[in-house]
Write a protein that holds these residues in place. Structure first.
Motif, PDB file in Angstrom:
ATOM      1  N   LYS A  29       0.782  -1.234   0.000  1.00 18.24           N
ATOM      2  CA  LYS A  29       0.000   0.000   0.000  1.00 18.24           C
ATOM      3  C   LYS A  29       0.815   1.285   0.000  1.00 18.24           C
ATOM      4  O   LYS A  29       0.248   2.374  -0.014  1.00 18.24           O
ATOM      5  N   ASP A  30       2.148   1.185   0.030  1.00 18.55           N
ATOM      6  CA  ASP A  30       2.936   2.419   0.075  1.00 18.55           C
ATOM      7  C   ASP A  30       4.311   2.218  -0.556  1.00 18.55           C
ATOM      8  O   ASP A  30       4.806   1.104  -0.675  1.00 18.55           O
ATOM      9  N   THR A  31       4.910   3.325  -0.928  1.00 16.94           N
ATOM     10  CA  THR A  31       6.205   3.329  -1.603  1.00 16.94           C
ATOM     11  C   THR A  31       7.321   2.758  -0.733  1.00 16.94           C
ATOM     12  O   THR A  31       8.165   2.012  -1.230  1.00 16.94           O
ATOM     13  N   ASP A  32       7.335   3.087   0.547  1.00 16.82           N
ATOM     14  CA  ASP A  32       8.399   2.597   1.430  1.00 16.82           C
ATOM     15  C   ASP A  32       8.408   1.078   1.494  1.00 16.82           C
ATOM     16  O   ASP A  32       9.465   0.447   1.401  1.00 16.82           O
ATOM     17  N   THR A  33       7.224   0.481   1.656  1.00 22.74           N
ATOM     18  CA  THR A  33       7.127  -0.985   1.705  1.00 22.74           C
ATOM     19  C   THR A  33       7.572  -1.587   0.384  1.00 22.74           C
ATOM     20  O   THR A  33       8.344  -2.551   0.351  1.00 22.74           O
ATOM     21  N   TRP A  34       7.098  -1.030  -0.721  1.00 27.24           N
ATOM     22  CA  TRP A  34       7.466  -1.531  -2.048  1.00 27.24           C
ATOM     23  C   TRP A  34       8.974  -1.466  -2.258  1.00 27.24           C
ATOM     24  O   TRP A  34       9.592  -2.442  -2.681  1.00 27.24           O
ATOM     25  N   ASN A  35       9.578  -0.342  -1.934  1.00 26.76           N
ATOM     26  CA  ASN A  35      11.022  -0.190  -2.118  1.00 26.76           C
ATOM     27  C   ASN A  35      11.816  -1.151  -1.239  1.00 26.76           C
ATOM     28  O   ASN A  35      12.845  -1.682  -1.668  1.00 26.76           O
ATOM     29  N   TYR A  87       7.792 -13.226  -2.743  1.00 22.91           N
ATOM     30  CA  TYR A  87       7.097 -13.274  -4.026  1.00 22.91           C
ATOM     31  C   TYR A  87       6.135 -12.111  -4.161  1.00 22.91           C
ATOM     32  O   TYR A  87       5.540 -11.666  -3.185  1.00 22.91           O
ATOM     33  N   ILE A  88       5.992 -11.655  -5.387  1.00 22.36           N
ATOM     34  CA  ILE A  88       5.073 -10.569  -5.710  1.00 22.36           C
ATOM     35  C   ILE A  88       4.042 -11.111  -6.690  1.00 22.36           C
ATOM     36  O   ILE A  88       4.390 -11.676  -7.729  1.00 22.36           O
ATOM     37  N   TYR A  89       2.778 -10.929  -6.339  1.00 16.18           N
ATOM     38  CA  TYR A  89       1.696 -11.255  -7.262  1.00 16.18           C
ATOM     39  C   TYR A  89       1.208  -9.962  -7.888  1.00 16.18           C
ATOM     40  O   TYR A  89       0.775  -9.049  -7.192  1.00 16.18           O
ATOM     41  N   ASN A  90       1.303  -9.876  -9.201  1.00 14.62           N
ATOM     42  CA  ASN A  90       0.834  -8.710  -9.943  1.00 14.62           C
ATOM     43  C   ASN A  90      -0.616  -8.961 -10.324  1.00 14.62           C
ATOM     44  O   ASN A  90      -0.916  -9.766 -11.201  1.00 14.62           O
ATOM     45  N   ASP A  91      -1.527  -8.274  -9.645  1.00 14.02           N
ATOM     46  CA  ASP A  91      -2.964  -8.462  -9.819  1.00 14.02           C
ATOM     47  C   ASP A  91      -3.516  -7.562 -10.918  1.00 14.02           C
ATOM     48  O   ASP A  91      -4.674  -7.170 -10.909  1.00 14.02           O
ATOM     49  N   PHE A  92      -2.686  -7.276 -11.889  1.00 15.00           N
ATOM     50  CA  PHE A  92      -3.030  -6.366 -12.975  1.00 15.00           C
ATOM     51  C   PHE A  92      -4.287  -6.807 -13.716  1.00 15.00           C
ATOM     52  O   PHE A  92      -5.187  -6.016 -13.961  1.00 15.00           O
ATOM     53  N   GLY A  93      -4.342  -8.053 -14.082  1.00 11.91           N
ATOM     54  CA  GLY A  93      -5.436  -8.541 -14.920  1.00 11.91           C
ATOM     55  C   GLY A  93      -6.798  -8.482 -14.285  1.00 11.91           C
ATOM     56  O   GLY A  93      -7.797  -8.301 -14.987  1.00 11.91           O
ATOM     57  N   THR A  94      -6.899  -8.644 -12.981  1.00 12.98           N
ATOM     58  CA  THR A  94      -8.213  -8.578 -12.350  1.00 12.98           C
ATOM     59  C   THR A  94      -8.669  -7.138 -12.165  1.00 12.98           C
ATOM     60  O   THR A  94      -9.836  -6.882 -11.905  1.00 12.98           O
ATOM     61  N   GLN A  95      -7.757  -6.188 -12.307  1.00 16.24           N
ATOM     62  CA  GLN A  95      -8.104  -4.778 -12.147  1.00 16.24           C
ATOM     63  C   GLN A  95      -8.406  -4.088 -13.477  1.00 16.24           C
ATOM     64  O   GLN A  95      -9.231  -3.201 -13.543  1.00 16.24           O
ATOM     65  N   PHE A  96      -7.720  -4.473 -14.526  1.00 11.25           N
ATOM     66  CA  PHE A  96      -7.793  -3.752 -15.805  1.00 11.25           C
ATOM     67  C   PHE A  96      -7.913  -4.725 -16.954  1.00 11.25           C
ATOM     68  O   PHE A  96      -6.944  -5.382 -17.277  1.00 11.25           O
ATOM     69  N   PRO A  97      -8.980  -4.850 -17.631  1.00 11.24           N
ATOM     70  CA  PRO A  97     -10.281  -4.234 -17.461  1.00 11.24           C
ATOM     71  C   PRO A  97     -11.263  -5.120 -16.700  1.00 11.24           C
ATOM     72  O   PRO A  97     -12.469  -5.001 -16.876  1.00 11.24           O
ATOM     73  N   ASN A 139      11.329  -5.384 -10.927  1.00  7.88           N
ATOM     74  CA  ASN A 139      12.131  -4.160 -10.826  1.00  7.88           C
ATOM     75  C   ASN A 139      11.593  -3.026 -11.685  1.00  7.88           C
ATOM     76  O   ASN A 139      11.853  -1.856 -11.403  1.00  7.88           O
ATOM     77  N   ARG A 140      10.836  -3.345 -12.728  1.00  7.94           N
ATOM     78  CA  ARG A 140      10.260  -2.320 -13.604  1.00  7.94           C
ATOM     79  C   ARG A 140       8.859  -1.899 -13.163  1.00  7.94           C
ATOM     80  O   ARG A 140       8.275  -1.008 -13.760  1.00  7.94           O
ATOM     81  N   MET A 141       8.324  -2.542 -12.143  1.00  6.12           N
ATOM     82  CA  MET A 141       6.954  -2.278 -11.707  1.00  6.12           C
ATOM     83  C   MET A 141       6.895  -1.203 -10.624  1.00  6.12           C
ATOM     84  O   MET A 141       7.897  -0.870 -10.018  1.00  6.12           O
ATOM     85  N   THR A 142       5.696  -0.712 -10.408  1.00  5.86           N
ATOM     86  CA  THR A 142       5.380   0.118  -9.253  1.00  5.86           C
ATOM     87  C   THR A 142       4.284  -0.606  -8.489  1.00  5.86           C
ATOM     88  O   THR A 142       3.663  -1.532  -9.013  1.00  5.86           O
ATOM     89  N   TYR A 143       4.044  -0.203  -7.265  1.00  4.14           N
ATOM     90  CA  TYR A 143       3.046  -0.912  -6.468  1.00  4.14           C
ATOM     91  C   TYR A 143       1.613  -0.527  -6.841  1.00  4.14           C
ATOM     92  O   TYR A 143       0.664  -1.185  -6.430  1.00  4.14           O
ATOM     93  N   VAL A 144       1.454   0.518  -7.648  1.00  2.00           N
ATOM     94  CA  VAL A 144       0.133   0.916  -8.138  1.00  2.00           C
ATOM     95  C   VAL A 144       0.145   0.935  -9.660  1.00  2.00           C
ATOM     96  O   VAL A 144       1.187   1.131 -10.285  1.00  2.00           O
ATOM     97  N   LEU A 174      -4.158  -0.215  -6.330  1.00  2.00           N
ATOM     98  CA  LEU A 174      -3.198  -1.123  -5.683  1.00  2.00           C
ATOM     99  C   LEU A 174      -3.284  -2.478  -6.370  1.00  2.00           C
ATOM    100  O   LEU A 174      -4.343  -3.101  -6.407  1.00  2.00           O
ATOM    101  N   THR A 175      -2.162  -2.923  -6.921  1.00  2.00           N
ATOM    102  CA  THR A 175      -2.185  -4.141  -7.730  1.00  2.00           C
ATOM    103  C   THR A 175      -1.119  -5.166  -7.356  1.00  2.00           C
ATOM    104  O   THR A 175      -0.974  -6.165  -8.054  1.00  2.00           O
ATOM    105  N   LYS A 176      -0.367  -4.943  -6.296  1.00  2.00           N
ATOM    106  CA  LYS A 176       0.708  -5.871  -5.939  1.00  2.00           C
ATOM    107  C   LYS A 176       0.485  -6.458  -4.549  1.00  2.00           C
ATOM    108  O   LYS A 176       0.183  -5.748  -3.597  1.00  2.00           O
ATOM    109  N   HIS A 177       0.650  -7.772  -4.473  1.00  2.00           N
ATOM    110  CA  HIS A 177       0.552  -8.495  -3.205  1.00  2.00           C
ATOM    111  C   HIS A 177       1.905  -9.132  -2.929  1.00  2.00           C
ATOM    112  O   HIS A 177       2.526  -9.692  -3.836  1.00  2.00           O
ATOM    113  N   PHE A 178       2.346  -9.066  -1.683  1.00  2.00           N
ATOM    114  CA  PHE A 178       3.634  -9.634  -1.280  1.00  2.00           C
ATOM    115  C   PHE A 178       3.406 -10.851  -0.398  1.00  2.00           C
ATOM    116  O   PHE A 178       2.541 -10.850   0.481  1.00  2.00           O
ATOM    117  N   PHE A 179       4.202 -11.890  -0.632  1.00  2.00           N
ATOM    118  CA  PHE A 179       4.171 -13.116   0.168  1.00  2.00           C
ATOM    119  C   PHE A 179       5.598 -13.515   0.502  1.00  2.00           C
ATOM    120  O   PHE A 179       6.497 -13.397  -0.329  1.00  2.00           O
TER     121      PHE A 179
END
Length: 94
Positions: free
Chosen positions: A4-10, A19-29, A52-57, A62-67
């Protein structure tokens, strides 16, 4: 954990663990029949070059989940994203 924030993402990117789950597809469209959401919903290792090329939003959403572990991620995905579908990044999850 939804990132949910830049500090956590960085911190996640810097440490390169977990692991990072990119939830892009369920958000758009969303559930569009002409858009392959499953292919855009990807699980990556936190050190993956794609992460490394992604952002958390994406477009303000918000489209990234961390495990911490792959098992934790797959368990969550099977419970929460099985209907939408997801894939493993072919570069970091051979």
């Amino acid at each position: 954990m939804l990132v949910k924030d830049t500090d956590t993402w960085n911190r996640i990117i810097r440490e390169g663990e977990g692991y990072i789950y990119n939830d892009f597809g369920t958000q758009f469209p969303g559930d569009s029949p002409t858009y392959n959401t499953r292919e855009n919903n990807k699980l990556h290792h936190a050190s993956c070059t794609h992460v490394n090329r992604m952002t958390y939003v994406t477009e303000g959403k918000l489209t990234k989940h961390f495990f911490r572990s792959r098992k934790e991620a797959v368990d969550w995905l099977e419970k929460n994203r099985k209907e939408q579908g997801y894939t493993l990044c072919r570069y970091c999850n051979p």
